[in-house]
Structures are given as C-alpha cells and as structure tokens.
Design an enzyme around this catalytic site. Structure first.
Site, short mmCIF file in Angstrom:
data_model
loop_
_atom_site.label_atom_id
_atom_site.label_comp_id
_atom_site.label_asym_id
_atom_site.label_seq_id
_atom_site.Cartn_x
_atom_site.Cartn_y
_atom_site.Cartn_z
N HIS A 1 8.57 -20.02 -0.41
CA HIS A 1 8.43 -19.10 0.72
C HIS A 1 9.70 -18.89 1.52
O HIS A 1 9.68 -18.21 2.54
CB HIS A 1 7.38 -19.59 1.70
CG HIS A 1 5.98 -19.57 1.17
ND1 HIS A 1 5.16 -18.48 1.28
CD2 HIS A 1 5.28 -20.51 0.50
CE1 HIS A 1 3.99 -18.76 0.71
NE2 HIS A 1 4.04 -19.99 0.23
N LYS B 1 6.61 -12.20 15.87
CA LYS B 1 6.85 -13.14 14.78
C LYS B 1 7.55 -14.34 15.39
O LYS B 1 7.91 -14.30 16.57
CB LYS B 1 7.74 -12.51 13.70
CG LYS B 1 8.98 -11.79 14.29
CD LYS B 1 9.78 -11.06 13.22
CE LYS B 1 9.26 -9.70 12.86
NZ LYS B 1 8.66 -9.61 11.54
N ARG B 2 7.72 -15.43 14.61
CA ARG B 2 8.48 -16.55 15.15
C ARG B 2 9.88 -16.09 15.57
O ARG B 2 10.43 -15.16 14.99
CB ARG B 2 8.58 -17.67 14.10
CG ARG B 2 7.28 -18.44 13.93
CD ARG B 2 6.89 -19.15 15.21
NE ARG B 2 7.73 -20.32 15.41
CZ ARG B 2 7.33 -21.57 15.18
NH1 ARG B 2 6.09 -21.82 14.78
NH2 ARG B 2 8.14 -22.58 15.37
N LYS C 1 15.58 -13.27 12.03
CA LYS C 1 14.63 -12.18 12.31
C LYS C 1 15.20 -11.21 13.34
O LYS C 1 14.67 -10.13 13.56
CB LYS C 1 13.30 -12.74 12.77
CG LYS C 1 12.60 -13.57 11.68
CD LYS C 1 11.30 -14.18 12.21
CE LYS C 1 10.65 -15.15 11.24
NZ LYS C 1 9.88 -14.48 10.17
N THR D 1 4.55 -10.60 6.40
CA THR D 1 3.17 -10.14 6.20
C THR D 1 2.73 -9.33 7.42
O THR D 1 1.86 -8.46 7.31
CB THR D 1 2.21 -11.33 5.99
OG1 THR D 1 2.51 -12.34 6.95
CG2 THR D 1 2.33 -11.91 4.60
N LYS E 1 0.49 -5.63 8.02
CA LYS E 1 -0.60 -5.40 8.99
C LYS E 1 -0.32 -4.14 9.80
O LYS E 1 -1.21 -3.31 10.02
CB LYS E 1 -0.75 -6.60 9.93
CG LYS E 1 -1.19 -7.87 9.22
CD LYS E 1 -0.98 -9.13 10.05
CE LYS E 1 -1.04 -10.36 9.15
NZ LYS E 1 -0.50 -11.58 9.78
C1 26V Z 1 9.50 -25.50 7.20
C2 26V Z 1 9.19 -26.65 7.91
C3 26V Z 1 10.20 -27.71 7.99
C4 26V Z 1 9.69 -29.02 8.51
C5 26V Z 1 8.63 -28.95 9.53
C6 26V Z 1 7.54 -27.97 9.28
C7 26V Z 1 7.93 -26.78 8.51
C8 26V Z 1 7.05 -25.75 8.38
C9 26V Z 1 7.39 -24.61 7.66
C10 26V Z 1 8.61 -24.49 7.07
C11 26V Z 1 9.00 -23.28 6.27
C12 26V Z 1 8.25 -22.10 6.60
C13 26V Z 1 8.44 -21.08 5.54
C14 26V Z 1 7.69 -19.82 5.86
O1 26V Z 1 6.85 -19.75 6.75
N1 26V Z 1 8.01 -18.79 5.14
C15 26V Z 1 7.40 -17.49 5.36
O2 26V Z 1 6.35 -17.34 4.40
C16 26V Z 1 5.68 -16.12 4.55
C17 26V Z 1 4.53 -16.11 3.57
O3 26V Z 1 5.00 -16.09 2.27
C18 26V Z 1 6.62 -14.96 4.33
O4 26V Z 1 5.95 -13.76 4.53
C19 26V Z 1 7.82 -15.05 5.29
O5 26V Z 1 8.76 -14.06 4.99
C20 26V Z 1 8.45 -16.42 5.18
O6 26V Z 1 9.45 -16.59 6.18
#
Ligand code: 26V
Length: 796
Positions: A352, A532-533, A538, A640, A644
């Site tokens: 992701h 978004k975050r 971004k 995503t 929407k």
């Molecule tokens: C990394 C970490 C690092 C440690 C602590 C917790 C944590 C939680 C999440 C992440 C990585 C997040 C990756 C993510 O959310 N990617 C997003 O995934 C979406 C669904 O596929 C996609 O639409 C977004 O473009 C993408 O940024």
C-alpha cells in the site's frame, strides 16, 4: 419477526428490546437506550443470513478468504446495516410512529475508528463487498479498546486525546469464549529429537469478538473477528492477599496493553516492541483459528492452498509466513520444504505504499528476542530463497541486521499486488524491482474501490433518490449501471435536479459549519474539499498556499470577477509528525485571518472542522463540488477518497498519481482538472539542486504567499512557528510544492471559470457519476477472487 418485516414489526421489536434487552421503559429511555433497541432489532435480522452463510460454507467445505489487517476503519454500523437490509423507508416509518428522530439515533453511535486512513478504510469496504458478493470470508483484526486518537485544536494546533468507543456497550459484537488461543512471546528454542520446541517466556490469551458484516440486500453476512488480549492468569491472588493490590493486577494490565490502542500511522514509531507484539498477536491468533477451522473440515494439510486464501493487508501481518511454517513443522511434523510450499500457496500480500519510511523493518535483535523461533525460520526462508532463486548479493530478507518485512512478505506470497495501475508499475520498477525480475508473474494489479452502499446510497440520499428515479435502483449492487446516466448529461431537466440535490447537501453542510465552527459557507460558492491524513506528500501545504495567493489577488482587485469559494480541510497528523502538525497550525492561522477579512469574506472562506473521521466524510463528500487530489506524482499509492468524490459528482483537481490516472481515463480528460508534474518528471526534478529556489523565483504569486507567512501575517507578526516549514520549502521541498504551484494556481482559475458556467459544470458532474462504476469495491473484490484467491461466490 419475519425476514421481511413491516414498519409495525420493527416498532414492536424496538419496544421489545427497549424493555427486555435494555431494561428501560419508554418514559425513561435516553437516545442511547433507543439506539441500542434499534440496533438489536436490526442485528436480529442480520443473524439469520449470517448463520445460514457460515453453515453453507462449512457444509460445502468451501474455500475461505481470510483478510488479515491491523486496521479496520469501519465507522458507524447502524445506518449501513439498515441500508443493506433495504429497511430505510420502513425504519423511518417505525421511528416516526415512536416519535423518534432517526438522525439523532444514528449520530449517537460512536465511530469504530480502528484504523488510520486509507488502508483501514479499504479493509472495511472490502468486508462489505465480500458479503455483498457472497464470498465466504473472515476479516481478522485487533479489538483496540482505543481507536485512532481524537483531534482538537488549541490555538490552531492539534491536540490529541484518547478515543473511547468501548466505554459503552457495543451492540454489534458477540464474544466467543470458546475461541480463545494462547499466544506466546520471547523465551527460548530447544531441539528435541531433531525437532524444534519453542518455550515462550510470556503468553497472553487472544479472545474472539465477532461482528457480522451484512452485504447488500441482506442475503449474506461474513464475520469480522477481532481479537482482544486477556491474561492467561487473571491476577496474582498471593500478592492480592498480601495486600499488594496494584501488583496483583499486573498480569491483567500487561496482557491488556496488547489490544489497548491503535498505533497512529507514524514512521518514527515503527521501532516499538509493542507494535511487533501486536502484529504477532493478530497473526498468530488468526492462523490458529484458520487451521482449527480447516482441520475441522479436512484431514489433509496438503489441501491448504485449495481451501484457504490468506490476504496480508500490507506487511503488518507478514509474520504469517514464518508462523504458518512454524505451525506446519513444529506442530504437524512437516518438513521445511513442504511447509514453505504450502504457505506460499496460501498467502498473498498487498503493498500500500512506496514511501521508504513506511516500509517495515525490525532489527534481528528485537525479532530474535520477541520471536526466537520465527527468527530461525526467517533465516531458513531467506537461505532457501538465496539458493533457489539465484538472486543478486544485495537482495534478501535479512540485510544490515534488519528483517525487511516487505521482502519477507513478497517471498512468502503466491501473489503480490499493488493498488492502482500506476502504483503496481512502480512496485515493479522500484521497491521490488529485483524480486520482480526473479518472479515476473507474481505481481498483479488490483485497483482499489469503495463500497457504493455506504459512500453513495447511505451518505447521499438526495442523489441516490435521483439515480433511482432516473435509471432504477440496480446501480447499488451493480455500479456499472451508472453508465445509463450518460444520456441524461444532456437533459436540462435532469441536470437541474442534479444541481438541486448537490445544493441541498451543501445547505446541510453549510448549516453544520456555521453551527460547529462559526464559518459562513455560502451554498452557491464552490465547495472545495481536501480531506485525508495530513502528510507532506499529500500537499495540504500547496492548497493553503494557493488560498493565500488567491486572497492576495482578490485584495488587489476586490471588484474583479471572482468565483466565491469555500475551502474545506479535514484530517489528522500523526502525533510525532512535527511538520504535518505545523501545516495544520498554518491552515488554522490562515483561516482565522482570511475568514474575518471584510474585503474578501464573501469570496473566500476556509473551514477546518476538527476530528475528521468516517462519519465526517459521510457529510463532506456528498456536499463537495471540487475534490483535491494533489499529491506529488508517484507518492499516493491509490487514494480511495478520490473515488468517493467522483461517484458523488464532485470534479477532481488532481495530479497524475495513484488512481487519479484511472479516474481521469474513465471520466474523460475534459471532465477532470489535471495539473502538475508526472512521476518521472518529479523524480528528475527532485535530483536537481536548487529546484525549489528556482521555482519560487519564477513565481510572483508563490513568492508573495511565502513572504506573507514569513512576515507572520497569519501568526500575529511572529514568524518563528513557520521557520522550519519555510526553510524546508525554500531549500529542500522533496514533494515539489514549489514546482507545481503555478500550474496548480492556474488550474484553480480554470476551475473558477468552469464553475461559473453552471450548466456546463453540472454536465461534467453528471458524466463523472455516470463513469464512476469502475471504482466500486465490488469490482476490486471480483478481481482478487479471480486473480489471487481463485474462489467463486458461494453456490455458484
Ligand atoms: C504505516 C504504519 C507504520 C507504523 C505504525 C502504524 C502504521 C500504519 C500504517 C502505515 C502505512 C499506511 C499505508 C497506507 O495507508 N497506505 C494507503 O493505502 C490506501 C489503500 O490502498 C491507498 O489508497 C493510499 O494511497 C495509501 O497511502
């Protein structure tokens, strides 16, 4: 109650549950009591198809899909369940006869915020689509007591407080005391008769909490099984009796820490031992449960790949590879080669993100200490791969004393997938270039999608009613039917009604912004939304700098032909992500200055409601005219939210990044506001020293905007809050805010002009909706079923 209740049945059941489940009389009932009574009434209707489905899958010995994810960002459940059961009108009627306000009841439910952002919300959409498609599946996650933190603003700055959704009864879950598994950590590995025996030094119990996820039309429900951590021994009676009550409770406190809180997405946090333990806790509990179910139906482990498909949502559960091999070898006596083969036939991995700071790595020291047996198996997997693949020296799972979880997940997976066409190509050419050369058939693309039940039918009743009247209601379960709308893009009567539906949503939001924030949002202005975050890639910074430049231009020519605009921001920054928090501060500072300016206040307003979450998205998305998808090309894996907005008739201003590329292909280049560098151009420019300075020098608007920030125009004359942000923008700017600024600013003026042609805008909005069918998560899940899981819907 019958499966097809009347409004009277619903009313009777609500009153029954109010009395017998909630133990309240109508005269004392609070909104909370009523909500629980309504929820139990709806839950009763879900349980029958749920159990029937579980039985059918078991009786047929069907293949199951298991979706392992550290995050499920579900949001509220009641409204979605009512919609999926097709009971919205009957429930309205029932609640009316009881004199209850439906909106108040729905809003009383806390969001299940068990995720950070895109990855977790995707998992939630997938669960819903899996049920709508009758694909026998279970989602496995963690039952965090505290979901993503709540966000407040103090003097414009983000302040985090704990989220406490479980601080009240949660009517959707069923606890399964009989599905409890012991999970070990640490300790040592002994070899007995040539076999490894792991003696964990610590252990906790994983207890299953099940929530049914009902699909469209209420015909099928799968289970979301969340694990709660409990102590193996409740408390130390000896110490308790000795009077040391706090110490006596230690075992309980220690175990509970494991499922206490969701980690906020934060690169800097990734070294935490607790996070590794959480990941193993989820994975080990899920795999024990999967093998238990498999062995109850089959007696030959070689059938695993035929009967079980496990999907790893990012690398977070990637310890599943070594864990499955461990179970097959150490508990079932299989040899390593066979265990490896079966595991690889069963596991798949979705990537992701390409951002280096988000790629998980654990030191071999930590891995060896927390999971000693797994560290041995990781070495065996790595050695085997080195021998069998003939890979180059620099490729491997264990490198620089770190376990690379991406490499581990890739090597253990039958299929690896990216989440948009562009992202998948970048996965092949960047992070996994070497592994892709060795295994050229392993990487596939599955472009993300979102569920139209929650994100259109539930959240946008005004547009849904218009769609139903125009093309029938088949679109909800088959979003490609939106194509039938295409001819109506030239029907003035339809466009008027589309305009009216959007305007009604904007009026509703405008009232909310006034009541909640005191911001006056004119419903006839462009509602320009970026939610978004908060992350540098971004580029919320690009958006707010554009606002500053526009503000200045309006000031220079207050009587010019400006298009009124309301800019709406929403999103949280990871608590340790200092620069992202500075951007939040800047947006709030700029809003405070601009919103009260008598010269511009009717032309430009900025609203930043705090604590953006799934429920807020449900209010914002239907009311948006313009969707901001402005990440630096090559950085957003898919997005995503972009989907929407498109299906709700917002037009996109965006870069060629993630799924924007496919959105533009589908809706047509003429119905999408494209700007900015391509991923290739961005990579080349980034390498040129002084690129930011050169871009700033070339842009009078950008220079002026940065100058105002530097002078403290938005921060009471103080410049220090923004020193570092400005310094990074001038001297580094890795996300190319500066180089994309002029194109962005100019494209926004094209948006202004397009919006003034109201009929033309409505036509483009209609075409966006008509061509958004591809972005249903039903299409995505069908892709996974066909290309990755090799599974058909039940009964087919
Ligand atoms: C990394 C970490 C690092 C440690 C602590 C917790 C944590 C939680 C999440 C992440 C990585 C997040 C990756 C993510 O959310 N990617 C997003 O995934 C979406 C669904 O596929 C996609 O639409 C977004 O473009 C993408 O940024």
């Amino acid at each position: 109650m019958t499966q097809f209740p009347s409004a009277q049945d619903l009313r009777d059941q609500i009153l029954y549950h109010l009395t017998h489940t909630q133990g309240r009389g109508t005269e004392f009932a609070t909104t909370f009591d009523w909500r629980l009574a309504v929820s139990y009434t709806i839950r009763d209707l879900i349980v029958t198809p749920w159990m029937a489905g579980i039985r059918a899958a078991r009786d047929q010995g069907a293949k199951r899909v298991y979706y392992l994810s550290m995050e499920f960002l579900i949001g509220r459940m009641l409204g979605d369940a009512i919609i999926n059961l097709g009971l919205d009108d009957l429930m309205d009627e029932a609640l009316e006869t009881l004199g209850l306000d439906k909106q108040e009841i729905l809003d009383d439910e806390p969001d299940a915020a068990l995720g950070n952002g895109g990855l977790g919300r995707l998992a939630a959409c997938f669960m819903e689509s899996l049920s709508s498609l009758k694909c026998p599946a279970l989602g496995y996650g963690i039952r965090y007591e505290h979901g993503l933190f709540r966000q407040r603003f103090e003097a414009g700055q983000q302040v985090e407080t704990p989220e406490d959704w479980l601080n009240q009864p949660h009517p959707w879950e069923f606890v399964r005391l009989d599905y409890s598994f012991t999970i070990g950590f640490k300790g040592h590995v002994e070899t007995v008769d040539g076999r490894a025996v792991w003696h964990p030094g610590e252990s906790v119990v994983a207890r299953a909490y099940d929530t049914p996820v009902i699909g469209w039309k209420g015909e099928w429900a799968n289970t979301l099984r969340l694990w709660g951590a409990h102590p193996t021994t409740l408390f130390d009676l000896h110490r308790f009796n000795a009077g040391d009550h706090a110490a006596a409770a230690e075992p309980e406190a220690l175990a509970r820490t494991l499922s206490r809180v969701l980690y906020p997405d934060d690169g800097t946090e990734s070294g935490k031992e607790l996070r590794l333990k959480q990941e193993y806790f989820l994975t080990a509990a899920a795999l024990q449960d999967i093998l238990r179910r498999f062995l109850a139906e089959h007696d030959d482990l070689s059938l695993l790949p035929e009967k079980v498909a496990i999907q790893l949502n990012d690398t977070h559960p990637a310890i599943a590879g070594p864990e499955l091999i461990r179970l097959l070898m150490d508990d079932h006596g299989m040899d390593f080669a066979r265990a490896l083969e079966l595991a690889r036939g069963t596991l798949n991995y979705t990537n992701h993100t390409l951002l280096p700071e988000a790629l998980e790595r654990w030191s071999t020291w930590l891995m060896g200490r927390v999971l000693p047996r797994h560290m041995q198996i990781i070495q065996m997997i790595d050695d085997d791969h080195r021998k069998t693949s003939g890979r180059p020296q620099h490729v491997g799972i264990v490198r620089h004393d770190q376990v690379q979880m991406g490499e581990l997940a890739f090597i253990m997976a039958g299929r690896v997938n990216g989440v948009s066409a562009l992202h998948t190509e970048l996965v092949k050419s960047t992070v996994f270039a070497d592994l892709h050369k060795l295994h050229p058939d392993r990487i596939v693309n599955e472009t993300n999608g979102v569920t139209p039940r929650r994100w259109l039918r539930m959240s946008n009743p005004a547009l849904s009613a218009l769609l139903d009247e125009t093309i029938g209601d088949g679109w909800t379960g088959d979003l490609d039917q939106l194509q039938r709308l295409e001819p109506f893009a030239d029907d003035a009567g339809f466009l008027d009604r589309l305009h009216a539906a959007k305007r009604a949503n904007k009026v509703w939001l405008s009232d909310g912004l006034l009541a909640g924030l005191g911001v006056k949002a004119d419903p006839d202005a462009i509602f320009d939304v970026q939610v978004k975050r908060i992350h540098e890639y971004k580029r919320q910074l690009l958006n707010i700098l554009e606002a500053i430049a526009l503000w200045r231009r309006i000031h220079d020519d207050p009587n010019g032909d400006w298009t009124p605009r309301v800019k709406i921001f929403g999103g949280k920054a990871a608590p340790g992500y200092w620069l992202a928090k500075t951007v939040i501060h800047l947006i709030n500072d700029v809003a405070a200055t601009i919103n009260t300016d008598p010269v511009t206040r009717d032309l430009l307003q900025i609203a930043y409601p705090p604590n953006y979450n799934v429920s807020m998205a449900e209010d914002l998305v239907p009311a948006a005219d313009l969707s901001e998808q402005i990440s630096t090309a090559g950085k957003e894996a898919s997005g995503t939210g972009n989907m929407k907005f498109t299906m709700n008739g917002a037009l996109t201003i965006g870069t060629l990044d993630g799924a924007n590329v496919e959105i533009r292909d589908h809706v047509g280049a003429g119905n999408f506001f494209l700007f900015g560098l391509t991923a290739d151009e961005a990579d080349k420019l980034r390498a040129i020293p002084g690129h930011a300075r050169a871009a700033i020098e070339a842009s009078a608007d950008l220079r002026a905007a940065l100058q105002m920030v530097a002078e403290g125009r938005f921060s009471g004359g103080r410049a220090d809050p923004y020193f570092s942000l400005l310094d990074r923008t001038w001297n580094d700017d890795p996300f190319l805010v500066t180089s994309d600024f002029d194109d962005y600013f100019g494209t926004q003026r094209t948006v202004d002009a397009a919006y003034r042609d109201s009929a033309g805008w409505d036509r483009m909005a209609a075409l966006n909706i008509a061509r958004s069918g591809f972005f249903s998560s039903d299409r995505t899940i069908r892709g996974y079923m066909r290309d990755i899981w090799h599974i058909a819907p039940i009964g087919s």
